[in-house]
Design an enzyme around this catalytic site. Structure first.
Site, PDB file in Angstrom:
ATOM      1  N   GLU A 146      -5.009  -5.465  10.397  1.00 53.21           N
ATOM      2  CA  GLU A 146      -3.986  -4.452  10.651  1.00 53.21           C
ATOM      3  C   GLU A 146      -4.316  -3.750  11.960  1.00 53.21           C
ATOM      4  O   GLU A 146      -5.116  -2.803  11.973  1.00 53.21           O
ATOM      5  CB  GLU A 146      -3.961  -3.408   9.531  1.00 53.21           C
ATOM      6  N   GLY A 159       2.613   1.995  10.955  1.00 50.62           N
ATOM      7  CA  GLY A 159       3.497   3.148  10.867  1.00 50.62           C
ATOM      8  C   GLY A 159       4.256   3.451  12.147  1.00 50.62           C
ATOM      9  O   GLY A 159       4.845   4.520  12.282  1.00 50.62           O
ATOM     10  N   GLY A 197       3.141  -1.266   4.301  1.00 48.98           N
ATOM     11  CA  GLY A 197       3.143   0.168   4.055  1.00 48.98           C
ATOM     12  C   GLY A 197       4.535   0.657   3.735  1.00 48.98           C
ATOM     13  O   GLY A 197       5.029   0.504   2.614  1.00 48.98           O
ATOM     14  N   LYS A 247       0.053   4.216  -0.170  1.00 51.77           N
ATOM     15  CA  LYS A 247      -0.613   5.367   0.479  1.00 51.77           C
ATOM     16  C   LYS A 247      -0.421   6.627  -0.383  1.00 51.77           C
ATOM     17  O   LYS A 247      -0.410   6.526  -1.606  1.00 51.77           O
ATOM     18  CB  LYS A 247      -0.120   5.531   1.917  1.00 51.77           C
ATOM     19  N   SER A 297       3.733  -2.425  10.297  1.00 51.83           N
ATOM     20  CA  SER A 297       5.180  -2.466  10.521  1.00 51.83           C
ATOM     21  C   SER A 297       5.828  -3.778  10.071  1.00 51.83           C
ATOM     22  O   SER A 297       6.777  -4.256  10.703  1.00 51.83           O
ATOM     23  CB  SER A 297       5.503  -2.166  11.994  1.00 51.83           C
ATOM     24  N   ASN A 309       0.867  -1.173   0.000  1.00 52.02           N
ATOM     25  CA  ASN A 309       0.000   0.000   0.000  1.00 52.02           C
ATOM     26  C   ASN A 309       0.905   1.224   0.000  1.00 52.02           C
ATOM     27  O   ASN A 309       1.529   1.536   1.012  1.00 52.02           O
ATOM     28  CB  ASN A 309      -0.881  -0.041   1.260  1.00 52.02           C
ATOM     29  N   GLU A 366      -6.798   4.213   8.133  1.00 53.62           N
ATOM     30  CA  GLU A 366      -6.602   5.649   7.886  1.00 53.62           C
ATOM     31  C   GLU A 366      -7.859   6.269   7.287  1.00 53.62           C
ATOM     32  O   GLU A 366      -8.181   7.427   7.563  1.00 53.62           O
ATOM     33  CB  GLU A 366      -5.367   5.853   6.985  1.00 53.62           C
ATOM     34  N   HIS A 396      -9.455   0.724   5.057  1.00 58.68           N
ATOM     35  CA  HIS A 396      -8.183   0.949   5.753  1.00 58.68           C
ATOM     36  C   HIS A 396      -8.422   1.847   6.970  1.00 58.68           C
ATOM     37  O   HIS A 396      -9.234   2.771   6.914  1.00 58.68           O
ATOM     38  CB  HIS A 396      -7.160   1.586   4.808  1.00 58.68           C
TER      39      HIS A 396
HETATM   40  P1  13P Z   1       3.223   0.201   7.760  1.00 53.85           P
HETATM   41  O1  13P Z   1       3.766  -1.054   7.108  1.00 53.85           O
HETATM   42  O2  13P Z   1       3.937   1.434   7.334  1.00 53.85           O
HETATM   43  O3  13P Z   1       3.075   0.047   9.222  1.00 53.85           O
HETATM   44  O4  13P Z   1       1.720   0.391   7.163  1.00 53.85           O
HETATM   45  C1  13P Z   1       0.862  -0.696   7.160  1.00 53.85           C
HETATM   46  C2  13P Z   1      -0.353  -0.340   6.416  1.00 53.85           C
HETATM   47  O5  13P Z   1      -1.122   0.525   6.812  1.00 53.85           O
HETATM   48  C3  13P Z   1      -0.620  -1.044   5.164  1.00 53.85           C
HETATM   49  O6  13P Z   1      -1.911  -0.823   4.701  1.00 53.85           O
END
Ligand code: 13P
Length: 253
Positions: free
Chosen positions: A166, A172, A232, A13, A211, A11, A98, A96
């Site tokens: 997740e 993150g 991510g 983002k 992560s 992803n 976010e 997601h």
């Molecule tokens: P990170 O791998 O940066 O923690 O993000 C995970 C994520 O939100 C994937 O959709």
């Protein structure tokens, strides 16, 4: 017992410019051409989808979007429809955290998006996961159960559905869940899906996200109910992502 596919999805983002995305995707493609037996998916920002689609055409790396609107067309300024996305993509990330946290997406909205995506032949990657305060309150399974059951309420079968667990506190932060804790939740999710959809739940790819990197991915893949990862930040460096996919494949035995 049927074994689900191994799936690694990146992803991106709101990172990587459209002008950079084609070359970036091609580096990933070149690095992963030798790795079969893994469903590889990259999910760029909407504006980069056409360029990346062009570069990945006919390859073994699939394309996913990061969101869609649930309506097929109309006066929805700033949105993209499922059929627009379907012209370029096989997959779409939906729900997601976010989007839930920053853009007010509810379980009901996610359910509508899932149904609309499936209707046009997009394969949804449904994201679910509890926040830190929900986990600390002992509500993690209640939250995850509500999210997954609401989102898939109208779905006739699990064909082509992918679920990504997740935990929000792991996204993150550089602090992933432990593989054992993630496995516990995955087993719970698969159990719920088995209650609702029967034996087809055994084929449902369950991804862990939060992560994940090239160093820790093997620990997750070694778990019996974890079939891949949604990545991510480690997907924003082509070499690291290629290593991550290779390590995941090696760990899948
Ligand atoms: P990170 O791998 O940066 O923690 O993000 C995970 C994520 O939100 C994937 O959709």
């Amino acid at each position: 017992m049927p074994v689900p596919d191994l799936v690694i999805a990146a992803n991106w983002k709101m990172n990587i410019l459209p002008s950079e995305a084609g070359d970036f995707a091609e580096r990933i493609l070149n690095g992963l051409q030798v790795v079969h037996g893994v469903t590889k998916i990259v999910c760029p920002a909407s504006l980069a989808l056409p360029t990346v689609a062009e570069r990945l055409k006919g390859s073994e790396v699939y394309l996913g979007a990061q969101n869609v609107h649930h309506e097929s067309k109309g006066a929805y300024t700033g949105e993209v429809s499922p059929s627009m996305v379907r012209e370029m993509c096989e997959y779409v990330i939906l729900g997601h955290s976010e989007r839930r946290q920053q853009f007010g997406e509810t379980d009901e909205m996610v359910a509508k998006k899932i149904t609309a995506a499936i209707r046009v032949g997009l394969k949804p990657i449904l994201c679910i996961g509890e926040t830190l305060s929900e986990r600390e309150a002992g509500d993690a399974t209640v939250v995850v159960q509500r999210q997954v059951r609401t989102a898939l309420r109208e779905v006739p079968s699990l064909n082509d559905v992918v679920v990504a667990y997740e935990p929000v506190w792991a996204i993150g932060t550089g602090v992933p869940s432990s593989p054992a804790d993630a496995q516990q939740m995955m087993e719970f999710i698969r159990g719920l899906m088995q209650e609702d959809f029967g034996r087809s739940a055994l084929d449902l790819p369950l991804l862990y996200g939060g992560s994940v990197d090239a160093n820790n991915v093997a620990g997750f893949i070694a778990q019996p109910d974890i079939n891949g990862a949604l990545v991510g930040s480690a997907g924003l460096d082509a070499e690291r992502f290629i290593d991550l996919v290779k390590n995941a494949y090696a760990a899948s035995g």
